[in-house]
Design an enzyme around this catalytic site. Structure first.
Site, short mmCIF file in Angstrom:
data_model
loop_
_atom_site.label_atom_id
_atom_site.label_comp_id
_atom_site.label_asym_id
_atom_site.label_seq_id
_atom_site.Cartn_x
_atom_site.Cartn_y
_atom_site.Cartn_z
N VAL A 18 0.88 -1.18 0.00
CA VAL A 18 0.00 0.00 0.00
C VAL A 18 0.91 1.23 0.00
O VAL A 18 1.37 1.68 1.03
CB VAL A 18 -0.95 0.00 1.21
CG1 VAL A 18 -1.83 1.25 1.19
CG2 VAL A 18 -1.83 -1.24 1.21
N HIS A 19 1.17 1.73 -1.19
CA HIS A 19 2.05 2.88 -1.36
C HIS A 19 1.24 4.16 -1.47
O HIS A 19 0.03 4.16 -1.21
CB HIS A 19 2.99 2.66 -2.56
CG HIS A 19 2.27 2.35 -3.84
ND1 HIS A 19 1.85 3.32 -4.71
CD2 HIS A 19 1.87 1.17 -4.36
CE1 HIS A 19 1.23 2.75 -5.74
NE2 HIS A 19 1.23 1.44 -5.54
N LEU A 20 1.88 5.24 -1.84
CA LEU A 20 1.27 6.57 -1.79
C LEU A 20 -0.05 6.67 -2.56
O LEU A 20 -1.04 7.17 -2.02
CB LEU A 20 2.27 7.61 -2.30
CG LEU A 20 1.80 9.07 -2.23
CD1 LEU A 20 1.49 9.47 -0.80
CD2 LEU A 20 2.86 9.98 -2.83
N ALA A 22 -2.94 4.56 -0.98
CA ALA A 22 -3.23 5.10 0.35
C ALA A 22 -4.01 6.40 0.22
O ALA A 22 -4.98 6.64 0.96
CB ALA A 22 -1.94 5.31 1.14
#
Length: 90
Positions: free
Chosen positions: A14-16, A19
């Site tokens: 779950v990266h930028l 998210a």
């Protein structure tokens, strides 16, 4: 209260971008508290930085928890978003 566990298969976790998309979708549910929980910690699902602080990586399970008037709708919206954004297993 409703909740659902998700296993992240995406190699990046779950990266930028996901998210931010989760937080943006969660903010729309004014009558519902939304949390993401991982490794014994639960954070505000309406906060990008809080979601990122969980450090959710590939093969990590996290839980979406919704509590409020529109909890069912909120949970389904977040699940649908995660399904579109990432390779997950429910």
């Amino acid at each position: 209260m409703v909740k659902k566990k998700i296993l992240v298969k995406n190699p990046i976790g779950v990266h930028l971008r996901p998210a931010g998309d989760i937080a943006e979708a969660a903010i729309k549910f004014k009558k519902c508290e939304i949390y993401l929980a991982c490794d014994g910690r639960a954070v505000n699902g309406k906060s990008l930085l809080s979601i990122l602080s969980l450090g959710i990586k590939q093969n990590t399970e996290f839980e979406i928890i919704c509590d409020g008037e529109d909890e069912e709708e909120a949970l389904q919206a977040i699940i649908d978003l995660v399904n579109r954004e990432m390779d997950i297993t429910e």
